[in-house]
Design a protein around this motif. Structure first.
Motif, short mmCIF file in Angstrom:
data_model
loop_
_atom_site.label_atom_id
_atom_site.label_comp_id
_atom_site.label_asym_id
_atom_site.label_seq_id
_atom_site.Cartn_x
_atom_site.Cartn_y
_atom_site.Cartn_z
N TYR A 29 122.35 38.53 35.93
CA TYR A 29 121.17 39.22 36.28
C TYR A 29 120.21 39.51 34.80
CZ TYR A 29 123.88 41.32 40.13
OH TYR A 29 124.27 41.37 41.30
N ILE A 30 118.92 39.25 35.20
CA ILE A 30 117.77 39.17 34.21
C ILE A 30 117.97 40.91 33.94
CG2 ILE A 30 115.40 39.20 33.74
CD1 ILE A 30 117.28 36.37 33.59
N ILE A 31 117.64 41.69 35.00
CA ILE A 31 117.61 42.99 34.95
C ILE A 31 118.57 43.78 35.96
CG2 ILE A 31 115.30 43.22 34.30
CD1 ILE A 31 114.53 44.29 37.35
N GLY A 48 109.76 47.06 25.53
CA GLY A 48 110.86 46.37 25.37
C GLY A 48 110.80 45.35 24.85
N PRO A 49 111.86 44.58 24.08
CA PRO A 49 111.81 43.19 23.11
C PRO A 49 111.44 42.11 24.37
CG PRO A 49 114.08 44.06 23.65
CD PRO A 49 113.32 45.08 24.16
N SER A 50 110.96 41.15 23.46
CA SER A 50 110.49 39.91 24.23
C SER A 50 111.56 39.44 25.10
CB SER A 50 110.05 38.79 23.12
OG SER A 50 109.55 37.68 23.97
N GLY A 51 111.49 38.92 26.35
CA GLY A 51 112.41 38.31 27.08
C GLY A 51 113.48 39.18 27.85
N CYS A 52 113.14 40.61 27.74
CA CYS A 52 113.89 41.57 28.16
C CYS A 52 113.67 41.56 29.87
CB CYS A 52 114.06 42.90 27.58
SG CYS A 52 112.60 43.89 28.09
N GLY A 53 112.57 41.36 30.33
CA GLY A 53 112.41 41.23 31.81
C GLY A 53 111.33 42.22 32.31
N LYS A 54 110.52 42.84 31.30
CA LYS A 54 109.41 43.55 31.72
C LYS A 54 108.47 43.10 32.58
CE LYS A 54 107.75 43.50 27.26
NZ LYS A 54 109.00 42.77 26.85
N SER A 55 107.91 41.77 32.35
CA SER A 55 106.94 40.87 33.45
C SER A 55 107.75 40.69 34.83
CB SER A 55 106.55 39.59 32.69
OG SER A 55 105.86 39.57 31.63
N THR A 56 109.09 40.52 34.59
CA THR A 56 109.83 40.14 36.16
C THR A 56 110.04 41.68 36.84
OG1 THR A 56 111.26 38.45 34.89
CG2 THR A 56 111.98 39.68 36.86
N LEU A 57 109.95 42.47 35.94
CA LEU A 57 110.06 43.84 36.74
C LEU A 57 108.66 44.26 37.21
CD1 LEU A 57 111.44 46.36 37.61
CD2 LEU A 57 111.13 47.44 35.34
N ASP A 169 100.00 43.46 32.42
CA ASP A 169 100.99 42.73 31.97
C ASP A 169 100.46 42.53 30.56
OD1 ASP A 169 103.32 41.34 31.18
OD2 ASP A 169 103.22 40.22 32.78
N GLU A 170 100.79 43.27 29.58
CA GLU A 170 100.29 42.92 27.97
C GLU A 170 98.61 42.55 28.13
OE1 GLU A 170 102.76 41.39 25.00
OE2 GLU A 170 104.53 41.36 26.42
N PRO A 171 97.81 43.35 28.65
CA PRO A 171 96.73 42.71 29.13
C PRO A 171 95.54 42.52 27.73
CG PRO A 171 96.78 45.01 29.51
CD PRO A 171 98.05 44.57 29.22
N THR A 202 104.29 46.35 27.42
CA THR A 202 103.91 46.13 26.18
C THR A 202 105.16 45.89 25.32
OG1 THR A 202 102.62 46.53 24.13
CG2 THR A 202 103.38 48.29 25.22
N HIS A 203 105.20 45.24 24.07
CA HIS A 203 106.29 45.36 23.17
C HIS A 203 105.84 45.75 21.84
CE1 HIS A 203 104.92 41.07 22.93
NE2 HIS A 203 104.80 41.51 21.62
N ASP A 204 104.76 46.43 21.99
CA ASP A 204 103.86 47.11 20.72
C ASP A 204 104.18 48.66 20.94
OD1 ASP A 204 102.09 48.26 18.93
OD2 ASP A 204 100.59 46.80 19.27
N1 LIG Z 1 111.30 32.27 37.37
C1 LIG Z 1 112.06 32.19 36.81
N2 LIG Z 1 113.26 31.68 36.99
C2 LIG Z 1 114.25 31.69 36.07
N3 LIG Z 1 114.50 32.61 34.94
C3 LIG Z 1 113.20 33.20 34.84
C4 LIG Z 1 112.13 33.21 35.56
N4 LIG Z 1 111.08 34.05 35.35
C5 LIG Z 1 111.52 34.75 34.24
N5 LIG Z 1 112.98 34.37 33.71
C6 LIG Z 1 113.61 34.80 32.71
O1 LIG Z 1 113.89 36.22 32.79
C7 LIG Z 1 114.09 36.69 31.05
C8 LIG Z 1 112.78 37.82 31.37
O2 LIG Z 1 111.73 37.11 31.36
P1 LIG Z 1 110.44 37.94 31.32
O3 LIG Z 1 109.08 37.11 31.22
O4 LIG Z 1 110.31 39.06 32.48
O5 LIG Z 1 110.54 39.01 30.08
P2 LIG Z 1 109.49 39.89 29.20
O6 LIG Z 1 110.46 40.89 28.92
O7 LIG Z 1 108.33 40.19 29.95
O8 LIG Z 1 109.00 38.93 28.04
P3 LIG Z 1 108.09 38.77 27.00
O9 LIG Z 1 107.89 40.15 26.46
O10 LIG Z 1 108.24 37.75 25.97
O11 LIG Z 1 106.74 38.36 27.80
C9 LIG Z 1 113.66 35.39 30.40
O12 LIG Z 1 115.11 34.99 30.08
C10 LIG Z 1 113.08 34.52 31.40
O13 LIG Z 1 113.50 33.11 30.94
#
Ligand SMILES: Nc1ncnc2c1ncn2[C@@H]1O[C@H](COP(=O)(O)OP(=O)(O)OP(=O)(O)O)[C@@H](O)[C@H]1O
Length: 258
Positions: A29-31, A48-57, A169-171, A202-204
């Protein structure tokens, strides 16, 4: 058709997202188990920190990315795909603008697709070009604009489509510090004028406290979730040198162990 009053409240319950199957016992699970309610008209920050899934959410709320498990709805209606009630503002304005269209044509693009008559399109583009402070630049092409101006065009185009919910998304992440501060102040002014529901990623920490009424803190991924929600009951516009501002900054900073 539902007769229920639209409040544009976003409701998220035990939301999970996995991009791959993982092991049979536990998917990767990413989130995992995100719970959140964002009220209509609220300015909510996802921090949240980079890569935690903010953009995915955010992409899941936009309907661009499907959920794996859980509930995700607006006014009780399950989000299954993108809808006119929601619009995304991306960090890279370049990628979302049409380089062969002028500022005005870019702003009017969505209205043209909806077959809105020319006169109404013009009134709408006039209003939003003014709102984002681009008067006098209507006939320019994106290539002739600075990064901040391109971001204003993107915002005007999104606003012209009149979505109830703005997903940002971090505009301002790619802008220089001064332009960024101007855009932050202008976004607050625009939000106060339009009263859209805003979810801003944002992560700021400073940006989060400058803008948000509430700040949702996401944990380090994978299996990230919203661990805490901070209220920021300061009036706008906010000043980063205020002691109250600094007190909020410190408590969020402590949260991240900085
Ligand atoms: N389409 C995808 N397929 C597989 N993994 C993905 C996909 N999209 C995102 N991920 C993974 O999901 C995790 C979260 O990514 P996401 O871009 O949502 O994080 P974030 O918090 O927005 O990061 P950042 O602040 O660096 O932009 C990362 O490990 C990323 O590699």
């Amino acid at each position: 058709m539902s007769l229920a009053v639209k409040t544009n409240t976003i409701f998220i319950e035990r939301l999970r997202k996995s991009f791959s199957a993982g092991t049979a016992a536990e998917p990767h699970y990413i989130i995992k188990d995100v719970d959140l309610v964002v009220k209509g008209g609220e300015f909510f920050i996802l921090l949240g920190p980079s890569g935690c899934g903010k953009s995915t959410l955010l992409s899941m709320i936009a309907g661009f990315v499907g959920k794996t498990e859980g509930r995700l709805s607006v006014d009780g209606e399950e989000i299954r795909k993108p809808g006119r009630d929601r619009a995304m503002v991306f960090q890279q304005a370049d990628a979302s603008l049409f380089p062969w269209l002028t500022v005005r044509e870019n702003v009017e693009f969505g209205l043209r697709m909806k077959h809105i008559p020319r006169k109404e399109r013009r009134e709408s583009s006039d209003r939003f070009i003014r709102l984002v402070g681009l008067e006098g630049h209507e006939d320019k092409f994106p290539d002739a604009l600075s990064g901040g101006m391109k971001q204003r065009v993107q915002l005007a185009r999104v606003l012209a489509n009149d979505p109830a919910i703005l997903l940002m998304d971090e505009p301002f992440g790619a802008l220089d510090a001064m332009t960024r501060r101007t855009m932050q102040n202008e976004l607050i002014r625009i939000w106060q004028e339009t009263r859209k529901t805003v979810i801003f990623v944002t992560h700021d920490i400073q940006e989060a406290i400058l803008l948000g009424q509430r700040v949702g803190i996401m944990s380090v991924g994978p299996a990230s979730r919203i661990t805490d929600i901070y209220e920021v009951p300061l009036s706008y516009p906010r000043t980063i040198t205020d002691s109250a501002f600094n007190a909020h900054y410190s408590s969020i900073q402590r949260h991240f162990g900085e």
